[in-house]
Design a protein around this motif. Structure first.
Motif, mmCIF file in Angstrom:
data_model
loop_
_atom_site.group_PDB
_atom_site.id
_atom_site.type_symbol
_atom_site.label_atom_id
_atom_site.label_comp_id
_atom_site.label_asym_id
_atom_site.label_seq_id
_atom_site.Cartn_x
_atom_site.Cartn_y
_atom_site.Cartn_z
ATOM 1 N N HIS A 155 -0.595 8.268 7.754
ATOM 2 C CA HIS A 155 -1.911 8.341 6.845
ATOM 3 C C HIS A 155 -2.664 9.688 6.746
ATOM 4 N N TYR A 156 -2.413 10.730 7.619
ATOM 5 C CA TYR A 156 -3.021 12.014 7.563
ATOM 6 C C TYR A 156 -2.319 12.687 6.540
ATOM 7 N N PHE A 157 -0.701 12.919 6.281
ATOM 8 C CA PHE A 157 -0.057 13.575 5.546
ATOM 9 C C PHE A 157 0.035 12.888 4.011
ATOM 10 N N TYR A 158 0.010 11.625 3.849
ATOM 11 C CA TYR A 158 0.489 10.899 2.754
ATOM 12 C C TYR A 158 -0.180 11.476 1.418
ATOM 13 N N CYS A 159 -1.451 11.600 1.194
ATOM 14 C CA CYS A 159 -1.835 12.242 0.028
ATOM 15 C C CYS A 159 -1.545 13.665 -0.258
ATOM 16 N N ARG A 160 -1.628 14.394 0.785
ATOM 17 C CA ARG A 160 -1.352 15.836 0.751
ATOM 18 C C ARG A 160 0.123 16.199 0.367
ATOM 19 N N THR A 161 1.091 15.367 0.829
ATOM 20 C CA THR A 161 2.437 15.496 0.639
ATOM 21 C C THR A 161 2.822 15.038 -0.644
ATOM 22 N N THR A 162 2.423 13.643 -1.105
ATOM 23 C CA THR A 162 2.950 13.218 -2.207
ATOM 24 C C THR A 162 2.159 13.377 -3.482
ATOM 25 N N LYS B 142 5.652 5.012 17.726
ATOM 26 C CA LYS B 142 5.388 4.216 16.568
ATOM 27 C C LYS B 142 3.858 4.637 16.164
ATOM 28 N N ALA B 143 3.037 4.630 16.796
ATOM 29 C CA ALA B 143 1.711 4.882 16.657
ATOM 30 C C ALA B 143 1.397 6.509 16.154
ATOM 31 N N CYS B 144 1.962 7.173 16.782
ATOM 32 C CA CYS B 144 1.801 8.774 16.438
ATOM 33 C C CYS B 144 2.466 8.729 14.877
ATOM 34 N N CYS B 145 3.474 8.279 14.612
ATOM 35 C CA CYS B 145 3.958 8.399 13.277
ATOM 36 C C CYS B 145 3.140 7.770 12.263
ATOM 37 N N GLN B 146 2.438 6.470 12.531
ATOM 38 C CA GLN B 146 1.644 5.965 11.685
ATOM 39 C C GLN B 146 0.396 6.609 11.573
ATOM 40 N N VAL B 147 -0.318 7.460 12.476
ATOM 41 C CA VAL B 147 -1.406 8.339 12.194
ATOM 42 C C VAL B 147 -1.165 9.348 11.318
ATOM 43 N N LEU B 148 0.053 10.066 11.752
ATOM 44 C CA LEU B 148 0.490 11.239 10.898
ATOM 45 C C LEU B 148 1.070 11.057 9.452
ATOM 46 N N ASP C 204 -3.050 2.366 1.236
ATOM 47 C CA ASP C 204 -2.728 1.944 2.739
ATOM 48 C C ASP C 204 -1.318 1.514 2.703
ATOM 49 N N TYR C 205 -0.976 0.656 1.901
ATOM 50 C CA TYR C 205 0.364 0.022 1.880
ATOM 51 C C TYR C 205 1.274 1.205 1.857
ATOM 52 N N GLN C 206 1.200 1.997 0.892
ATOM 53 C CA GLN C 206 2.401 2.990 0.639
ATOM 54 C C GLN C 206 2.108 4.092 1.713
ATOM 55 N N ALA C 207 1.034 4.392 2.339
ATOM 56 C CA ALA C 207 0.757 5.338 3.511
ATOM 57 C C ALA C 207 1.677 4.823 4.685
ATOM 58 N N GLY C 208 1.640 3.542 4.757
ATOM 59 C CA GLY C 208 2.081 2.679 5.824
ATOM 60 C C GLY C 208 3.952 2.813 5.888
ATOM 61 N N GLN C 209 4.262 2.851 4.495
ATOM 62 C CA GLN C 209 5.896 2.926 4.214
ATOM 63 C C GLN C 209 6.327 4.499 4.493
ATOM 64 N N PHE C 210 5.253 5.536 4.384
ATOM 65 C CA PHE C 210 5.412 6.962 4.493
ATOM 66 C C PHE C 210 5.965 7.174 5.925
ATOM 67 N N MET D 201 -10.241 5.429 8.182
ATOM 68 C CA MET D 201 -10.202 4.103 8.842
ATOM 69 C C MET D 201 -9.143 3.826 9.572
ATOM 70 N N ALA D 202 -7.838 3.776 8.856
ATOM 71 C CA ALA D 202 -6.731 3.158 9.249
ATOM 72 C C ALA D 202 -6.327 3.968 10.344
ATOM 73 N N ALA D 203 -6.464 5.119 10.522
ATOM 74 C CA ALA D 203 -5.817 5.921 11.641
ATOM 75 C C ALA D 203 -6.693 5.593 12.757
ATOM 76 N N ARG D 204 -7.960 5.450 12.697
ATOM 77 C CA ARG D 204 -8.901 4.990 13.875
ATOM 78 C C ARG D 204 -8.461 3.575 14.236
ATOM 79 N N GLU D 205 -8.164 2.922 13.369
ATOM 80 C CA GLU D 205 -7.801 1.512 13.803
ATOM 81 C C GLU D 205 -6.635 1.243 14.765
ATOM 82 N N ILE D 206 -5.553 2.239 14.298
ATOM 83 C CA ILE D 206 -4.214 2.423 14.845
ATOM 84 C C ILE D 206 -4.348 2.955 16.226
ATOM 85 N N ILE D 207 -5.089 3.984 16.399
ATOM 86 C CA ILE D 207 -5.492 4.588 17.700
ATOM 87 C C ILE D 207 -6.172 3.424 18.562
#
Length: 153
Positions: A76-83, A68-74, A89-95, A37-43
């Motif tokens: 959200h895509y990589f946050y759970c898998r990497t960490t 900036k938008a590309c980094c934000q989408v990525l 949502d907040y920590q994914a934004g900081q990622f 949902m966050a990635a859809r909203e960013i795009i």
């Protein structure tokens, strides 16, 4: 190399001074639902800003998302898998700051894929049994239509 559409098999992140490689899943769907949902909203916001600035005529051919938008989408895509953490949502934004350490040749094809496949950012996973069941149903429908003397399978 920067215009390449070849999606890399792995992406390398520098976390706490250590290199951490993550597999890029082959179907490139954004999971979990909060990240989707966050990635859809960013795009959607990025597309809306482009339309407001340049008009709606032929926006799809001239659309170039911001880095900036590309980094934000990525992020959200990589946050759970990497960490390995649950989605936040907040920590994914900081990622996003960590995503900026990705090589451009790794990041751009993945981000390009998400922007090109909008609004369908998620592809259903089809396992072996699901595909077999679909194939079986198609065959049954074909056999029924064959007995009815129809020419369309």
């Amino acid at each position: 190399m920067y215009n390449s559409d070849a999606i890399p098999k792995k992406a390398g992140f520098t976390i706490n001074g250590k290199m951490h490689e993550v597999n890029v899943i082959s179907n490139l769907s954004i999971e979990p639902a909060g990240a989707f949902m966050a990635a859809r909203e960013i795009i959607a916001d990025e597309i809306q800003q482009h339309i407001e600035q340049h008009g709606e005529a032929d926006w799809q051919e001239r659309f170039n998302p911001s880095l900036k938008a590309c980094c934000q989408v990525l992020a959200h895509y990589f946050y759970c898998r990497t960490t390995g953490n649950k989605y936040n949502d907040y920590q994914a934004g900081q990622f996003t700051e960590t995503v900026k350490t990705l090589r451009v040749t790794e990041a751009l094809p993945i981000a390009k894929h998400f922007f090109m496949s909008y609004p369908n950012l998620s592809k259903p996973k089809t396992g072996f049994w699901h595909r077999l069941r679909l194939l079986w149903r198609k065959r049954q429908a074909y056999n029924r239509s064959k007995t009815l003397s129809t020419s369309t399978p």
